[in-house]
Write an enzyme that holds these catalytic residues in place. Structure first.
Site, mmCIF file in Angstrom:
data_model
loop_
_atom_site.group_PDB
_atom_site.id
_atom_site.type_symbol
_atom_site.label_atom_id
_atom_site.label_comp_id
_atom_site.label_asym_id
_atom_site.label_seq_id
_atom_site.Cartn_x
_atom_site.Cartn_y
_atom_site.Cartn_z
ATOM 1 N N GLY A 107 0.806 -1.218 0.000
ATOM 2 C CA GLY A 107 0.000 0.000 0.000
ATOM 3 C C GLY A 107 0.836 1.263 0.000
ATOM 4 O O GLY A 107 0.295 2.367 -0.008
ATOM 5 N N HIS A 108 2.173 1.103 0.030
ATOM 6 C CA HIS A 108 3.068 2.261 -0.003
ATOM 7 C C HIS A 108 3.821 2.336 -1.326
ATOM 8 O O HIS A 108 4.830 3.026 -1.425
ATOM 9 C CB HIS A 108 4.083 2.178 1.139
ATOM 10 C CG HIS A 108 3.480 1.969 2.483
ATOM 11 N ND1 HIS A 108 2.623 2.880 3.034
ATOM 12 C CD2 HIS A 108 3.593 0.956 3.377
ATOM 13 C CE1 HIS A 108 2.235 2.428 4.229
ATOM 14 N NE2 HIS A 108 2.805 1.264 4.452
ATOM 15 N N HIS A 161 -0.031 5.177 7.227
ATOM 16 C CA HIS A 161 -0.981 4.069 7.366
ATOM 17 C C HIS A 161 -2.372 4.566 7.710
ATOM 18 O O HIS A 161 -3.193 3.806 8.229
ATOM 19 C CB HIS A 161 -0.540 3.112 8.471
ATOM 20 C CG HIS A 161 0.843 2.609 8.328
ATOM 21 N ND1 HIS A 161 1.928 3.294 8.816
ATOM 22 C CD2 HIS A 161 1.322 1.494 7.729
ATOM 23 C CE1 HIS A 161 3.027 2.608 8.528
ATOM 24 N NE2 HIS A 161 2.694 1.529 7.872
#
Ligand SMILES: Nc1ncnc2c1ncn2[C@@H]1O[C@H](COP(=O)(O)OP(=O)(O)O)[C@@H](O)[C@H]1O
Ligand SMILES: Nc1ncnc2c1ncn2[C@@H]1O[C@H](COP(=O)(O)OP(=O)(O)O)[C@@H](O)[C@H]1O
Ligand SMILES: [Mg+2]
Ligand SMILES: [Mg+2]
Ligand SMILES: [Mg+2]
Ligand SMILES: [Mg+2]
Lengths: 342, 222, 342, 222
Positions: free
Chosen positions: A65-66, A228
């Site tokens: 997700g990064h 996050h």
């Protein structure tokens, strides 16, 4: 408090939340077959020609997700392997242990770990496993996020933007043949000279959760956000790009502190959902602020390099440069996400 | 009363069910002061545990617990993976080869697990972590056994203490884990890891109870 | 129908909508001073060492909001100048005329124009002005979007993803010394061999408008979308990544058509608000589909290269390659957004 | 009746005001079948026109119109810029050097402007563009003059015809411009460029009217 299971995929280009990471790994392998190979269960993205005999191996990893971090940084002059965890969840020790074994060219392996409790503990367990197999393993922990109060009694600062710069610079040194001690020392220096701070305009959506991690009004922003979707330092009214850039940059500058005459790499990073045109607006304001402080930008990076899914927002990272770090920043790199001089 | 492999398996299976059921709840707690994945992580982990336990379910208690620990380490990730993984690995090591476990051995295994969690995570009491649920639970269980109480009663006391410890995390400011990044903003929220630890101990107590089983889950949805 | 003026900036990192383009240009100039220079009123982004004597100049331009296109493609081996218009509005003839004059190294100038009525008419007026000043000016029009019905009686297809590939390939040829006719012929070949189609999950927000261009439900997607938030071919229920990739790719493949044995460059482009991990999920599905059709991906590009502000969605572009186009795709390039072999 | 520079200036100023007022409306029409910027573009353009006209407002009609055209070409962009720019450049060229303009000259200038728009944009009638408002307007104005009507009446007829032409774009399928990408989905929407052209002609008619001026804008907000 219990929520009904959310069935909508909330507007993501995925098949299922459960298959997303592997599907993306397969996509990376197909798109960048010249640079990387991938292994599943445990999931690892490995430089195609690893292990390279005599070269210190660089391994990083963290939640997915990064992107492009970290898989996009595997290749010549940067990482030898990356371990993608579930979205926003640090990977497991078996992944890092496999990565370590796959890239160990007998010269030892450096783990690049962002300072999150989960990442640290999983990498520690992996290092124990790898050392049990006879590998030499060092670790460097990045903790550049000035939004978090640091103290001996807490988990300390998060690792964010400096991680990308460190992987590039230290990757350059490792490629040039530096040994494990030298690579580790350089990594610590980069981390010590870097500071970051981020902000968000909107929340991200963890696919499995299927809904926004936090609610935020149309006229609000979250300052000091991590990567996050975790809450930041404070929630304030939305400000202009110039004001936002000044808050982030001045907080960073005062923290190290960066001083008149310093040469820096200025890195304006997008969180994933912010158009590039806006990142350049921010860069312009960062440049103006630093110029006013007598701090000279000698290298720059603008774009989505350490993201938080579709979150809109940005982070600013400064890295004080010297001859050595400049040289290895400039050194050839060839990865899916960063490439020059090769 | 001696605890059997079957009972330990029953505990793990029951807890896996509770985690699945409370996934959104735990994740919601984590979204407030963390990154909103604790329930998701634990559920992924315990679904893996069920798969990995199936072929060894007739083995000794130590094997069951170590298998659980390995499954968690290899599937949970985040902070929860190493912490719960270490808890079960250490507890399992303490019961290596045993198919029947004495009251004292079982509580000793819990204590070994807790010790592992503290070594791994370096959290102090009142740092607002799972340690705040596990520590009073282990203490109460030991105390109860020392006072001659039966295991069932000792484990009920442990679960009650864990519940109290879990609730006591609400006013605390987090000093460890992701919630610590929030500083004062972490105050007023219940720690997700302490909550999952409480649920684990309540599941243990309910699994080993000879009394009609308490409705574990209804206490947690408020 | 008249709307009250919207005062909120709708969560953008800008100062004012009116200053956004110039602020971003200043940011680009600061971040990439080694590659480009900028001029204002008329707004032009120019390769630092332009004009290069004897080299055909490449000029493109279009509305802003599609970054990195086109400004991010100015530099060695690609464009000599780019003209950024207002957001989603094609630039004005004085911009292109100035750009043409600034990069004309006597060998002539090629205008790369996306097929939109506005872009074409403005570039035509600019070419008239430039020719009036004695410049040799050719134009190539990209029109690769298969979502639009083509006909003699309409404005025809839009120019989208192929524009990026064309600028790279033709830029490579111009850098290698090809003359204006050769460069123009190559540009037409690239356009003829390329096809694209896009889709959107969410709308974008034009800053001056201050609100979403279109409303779309949480379980819907827009198929065949352009890059300006204009409606697409149809609105359907949200589908899985695999299904979406198959719809886009099969429509493209049937259109040219691409045939068994063809070698292609596969380009999965993000619209700006879609996380990179999802683009790799799409790439994986595109790769699987093409493999099934016997079409071989020999080059690939995955990322945000022709965007639509913060729109979530993607487009797929295929370009049939031959020796010449492959060679110039591989040739050195050094721009803010694309860089290799230099 | 002879038209003066001052009256032409008055028209342009009035139209600039109407565009500013109808910016969101025009943009909304464009969002439905285009990219939602027509009002924004036209407003940016006519604000520039006002600035550029200020120093030449006492000059001849040709200069006023050519200055308007140049200002639009240099500030509007998109399709509107070259089209409206060409319209005013051609109209201005037809009236070069004149400070007083005859009825026939004025209508002839409008016709020259329309011709420029068609040359530049290559739209046919019923392609659902501004041409669908401008063409009947010019025809009606010519017809009225030929029938001996005064200019005021000719321009009212032109504005009425433009309004009809504008409304007649609603059922059409767009064949030119951005709306053509929509194919059948463009049907049922009024063309933004035809709408701004109608407003321009209504503003002209109102500016030159000796009667109390019609409330131009109220007819357009429905
Ligand atoms: N150092 C630590 N020691 C003990 N427990 C910890 C520590 N850090 C975090 N925890 C526990 O972990 C929980 C969060 O777990 P989880 O959400 O699965 O991992 P992550 O924070 O990596 O997303 C916290 O609620 C807390 O109880
Ligand atoms: N080829 C053409 N000929 C005449 N008018 C056109 C043509 N193409 C578009 N138009 C007009 O331009 C209008 C749109 O203008 P605008 O929104 O300012 O430009 P863009 O479409 O570039 O965003 C349409 O409503 C239509 O009336
Ligand atoms: Mg996590
Ligand atoms: Mg968590
Ligand atoms: Mg436009
Ligand atoms: Mg428009």
């Amino acid at each position: 408090m219990a929520e009904a299971a959310v069935t909508t995929r909330l507007k993501k280009l995925i098949n299922t939340p459960e298959t997303e990471v592997k599907d993306a790994m397969a996509g990376m392998a197909a798109a960048h077959a010249d640079l990387i190979r991938v292994e599943y269960d445990p999931n690892v993205i490995i430089r195609k020609d690893a292990p390279r005999k005599g070269k210190v191996g660089l391994v990083s990893g963290g939640g997915s997700g990064h992107e492009p971090m970290h898989g996009g940084y595997v290749g010549l002059g940067m990482l030898d392997a990356a371990c993608p965890g579930a979205v926003f969840t640090s990977p497991t020790p078996d992944q890092m242990a496999r990565a370590t074994a796959a890239v160990d060219g007998v010269a030892g392996v450096l783990h690049v770990v962002k300072n999150y409790t989960g990442d640290i503990m999983n990498f520690e367990m992996a290092a124990e496993l790898a050392r049990g197999e006879g590998a030499k393993v060092n670790a460097v922990i990045t903790n550049d996020d000035v939004a978090v109060q640091d103290s001996l009694y807490t988990a300390g600062r998060r690792g964010v933007g400096v991680t990308v710069l460190l992987e590039k610079i230290v990757g350059g040194a490792a490629e040039a043949g530096a040994d494990l001690e030298a690579v580790t020392t350089l990594a610590k220096k980069v981390n010590a000279n870097g500071r970051s701070m981020g902000m968000a305009l909107t929340s991200c959506i963890v696919p499995v959760a299927g809904k926004v991690t936090f609610e935020i009004a149309d006229d609000e922003m979250e300052l000091g956000i991590g990567i996050h979707g975790e809450p930041g330092r404070e929630r304030t009214k939305l400000k202009s790009a110039d004001e936002i850039a000044e808050i982030l940059t001045s907080t960073i500058v005062k923290d190290l502190p960066y001083k008149r005459g310093d040469e820096v790499l200025a890195f304006v990073n997008g969180m994933g959902g912010t158009p590039l045109i806006e990142l350049y607006v921010i860069f312009n304001a960062v440049n103006r602020y630093l110029t006013g402080e007598g701090i000279k930008i000698t290298r720059s990076l603008v774009g989505n390099y350490i993201t938080s899914l579709e979150m809109a927002g940005c982070s600013v990272t400064l890295l004080k440069l010297d001859g050595e770090t400049t040289k290895f920043w400039d050194a050839p790199v060839h990865t899916p996400a960063l490439r020059w001089k090769v | 009363m001696a605890v059997t492999s079957a009972q330990i398996y029953g505990w793990l299976e029951r807890y896996a069910g509770i985690v699945a059921e409370q996934k959104q709840y735990l994740t919601g707690l984590d979204a407030a002061i963390g990154d909103g994945d604790h329930g998701i992580n634990m559920d992924r982990g315990f679904q893996t545990v069920l798969v990995k336990l199936a072929p060894v379910r007739d083995k000794d208690v130590g094997t069951l617990l170590k298998t659980t620990g390995m499954a968690l380490v290899g599937s949970v990730g985040g902070a929860g993976g190493p912490l719960y993984g270490t808890f079960f690995l250490r507890a399992g090591a303490a019961l290596d080869g045993k198919t029947e476990v004495s009251d004292r051995d079982l509580v000793g295994a819990l204590e070994a697990g807790l010790k592992g969690v503290v070594e791994r995570g370096k959290a102090n009491p009142n740092d607002k972590t799972m340690v705040d649920a596990l520590t009073p639970a282990v203490e109460q269980a030991k105390q109860a056994l020392a006072n001659g109480a039966p295991l069932e009663q000792a484990l009920t006391a442990a679960a009650d203490a864990a519940e109290k410890g879990m609730k006591a995390t609400i006013p605390l400011k987090a000093l460890k884990g992701r919630a610590s990044y929030l500083g004062d903003r972490s105050i007023g929220h219940q720690d997700p890891g302490a909550t999952s630890s409480y649920l684990m101990l309540r599941a243990l107590s309910d699994s080993l109870a000879t009394l009609p089983q308490r409705a574990t889950t209804t206490t947690t949805t408020t």
